[in-house]
Enzyme design. Sequence first.
Site, short mmCIF file in Angstrom:
data_model
loop_
_atom_site.label_atom_id
_atom_site.label_comp_id
_atom_site.label_asym_id
_atom_site.label_seq_id
_atom_site.Cartn_x
_atom_site.Cartn_y
_atom_site.Cartn_z
CE LYS A 279 -4.43 -1.65 1.73
NZ LYS A 279 -5.46 -1.12 2.80
CE LYS B 246 -5.67 -8.24 -1.40
NZ LYS B 246 -6.12 -7.98 -0.26
CE LYS C 81 -12.08 -3.84 0.65
NZ LYS C 81 -12.85 -4.34 1.97
P1 TYM Z 1 -10.09 -6.57 4.24
O1 TYM Z 1 -11.40 -5.59 4.63
O2 TYM Z 1 -9.19 -6.11 3.08
O3 TYM Z 1 -10.57 -7.77 3.64
C1 TYM Z 1 -11.55 -8.52 4.55
C2 TYM Z 1 -11.56 -10.11 4.45
O4 TYM Z 1 -11.86 -10.55 3.17
C3 TYM Z 1 -10.30 -11.25 2.93
N1 TYM Z 1 -10.20 -10.91 1.41
C4 TYM Z 1 -10.09 -12.06 0.48
N2 TYM Z 1 -10.01 -13.63 0.65
C5 TYM Z 1 -9.65 -14.19 -0.37
N3 TYM Z 1 -9.55 -13.82 -1.51
C6 TYM Z 1 -9.40 -12.42 -1.90
N4 TYM Z 1 -9.01 -11.83 -2.82
C7 TYM Z 1 -9.70 -11.61 -0.86
N5 TYM Z 1 -9.65 -10.14 -0.33
C8 TYM Z 1 -9.92 -9.97 0.83
C9 TYM Z 1 -9.47 -10.80 3.57
O5 TYM Z 1 -8.19 -11.60 4.04
C10 TYM Z 1 -10.03 -10.34 4.91
O6 TYM Z 1 -10.13 -11.43 5.82
N6 TYM Z 1 -7.03 -6.11 8.04
C11 TYM Z 1 -8.26 -6.79 7.55
C12 TYM Z 1 -9.62 -6.16 8.32
C13 TYM Z 1 -9.21 -6.42 9.90
C14 TYM Z 1 -9.43 -7.56 10.58
C15 TYM Z 1 -9.33 -7.38 12.00
C16 TYM Z 1 -9.52 -8.78 10.24
C17 TYM Z 1 -9.21 -5.51 10.77
N7 TYM Z 1 -9.37 -5.86 11.90
C18 TYM Z 1 -9.44 -8.29 12.86
C19 TYM Z 1 -9.71 -9.62 11.21
C20 TYM Z 1 -9.44 -9.57 12.50
C21 TYM Z 1 -8.56 -6.62 5.93
O7 TYM Z 1 -7.77 -5.75 5.36
O8 TYM Z 1 -9.68 -7.09 5.46
#
Ligand code: TYM
Length: 327
Positions: A111, A192, A195
């Site tokens: 990022k 990957k 969004k």
């Molecule tokens: P975020 O919002 O980027 O993504 C949310 C969840 O979706 C999964 N994900 C995917 N899984 C498979 N293939 C993909 N292409 C893909 N894109 C996204 C992510 O692995 C995630 O599980 N840091 C986290 C948010 C967060 C969090 C937490 C998660 C903040 N605090 C505490 C767990 C526990 C994140 O960026 O998610």
Amino acid sequence: MKKVLSGIQPSGRLTLGNYIGAMRNFVELQHQAECFFMVVDLHAITVPQEPAALREQSEAVAALFIAAGIDPAKANVFMQSHVRAHAELGWLLTTLSYMGELERMTQFKDKSAGKDAIGAGLFVYPSLMAADILLYNADLVPVGDDQKQHLELTRDLAGRFNHRFGETFTIPEPYIPKVGARIMSLDDASKKMSKSNPNQGSFIALLDTPDVIRKKISRAVTDSGREVRFDTAEKPEVSNLISIYAQCSGLTVAEVEARYEGQGYGPFKKDLAEQVVGVLEPIQQRYNDIRASGEIGKLLKEGAEKASAVADATLRQVKERMGFLLP
Ligand code: TYM
């Protein structure tokens, strides 16, 4: 009873990757554990967000949680910013984090790559994520593959705190699906599905209409040849589509391969689109009903109250152990 926590950022539209990698497991785990599912708005602002869009997206993600099948009577659904303990423990854990370990995080590297001004929030993002998880003493954290490294850091921080101040935190385990933990971009299987990709054709948004979904899948890049075979080294693009098919149909990868043996990509992609539509259409209908009901605010308020009770108790214990003079 085991405790489960996870979060999704309200930054842009959620994708099929978020659903397959994470959200579907939220729905499954709510029947087996005490669950906390958050919309992580404090994480979203580590990159610039337009205020009106942030507000709309936050409500949209909360509604999607419910539309995907999370039952607010079973699981706590809330906004991260509604539970003040997150920001506070985030700070306390930042003071225990090392620059070196934060610099090694691949999400931070991705990022911040090529940017002149890198927000400090982006750098300490993983300490806040650790706070999210540790406040509830979560045993399991359902996430996609890309969050594995953040989970490792959370485990290190929990261990470091326990070592320094006495046993306090549960060391959490990641809960990562075997197939679908990393859904790739439809235009490039080396990236990957995300969004934040400016190419709209590279991802399927959970709220894309059936016709848009069909169009995106028909245009998805495929490897040369015509065999529907799972082989991530030789056929990364088709393997990604097979993973999506398997996850949406409930078939195994081998069953999908067998179904399309000798048929080429055409019929496979056509049916894949229908499988995806079949999963997303009912979610979209429920989503529209929930948004129209105006109930989300109330649900989030109740969720935050229950979550706060747990989080505040942990935070108090943490502060006491660290030597804060408690009020
Ligand atoms: P975020 O919002 O980027 O993504 C949310 C969840 O979706 C999964 N994900 C995917 N899984 C498979 N293939 C993909 N292409 C893909 N894109 C996204 C992510 O692995 C995630 O599980 N840091 C986290 C948010 C967060 C969090 C937490 C998660 C903040 N605090 C505490 C767990 C526990 C994140 O960026 O998610």
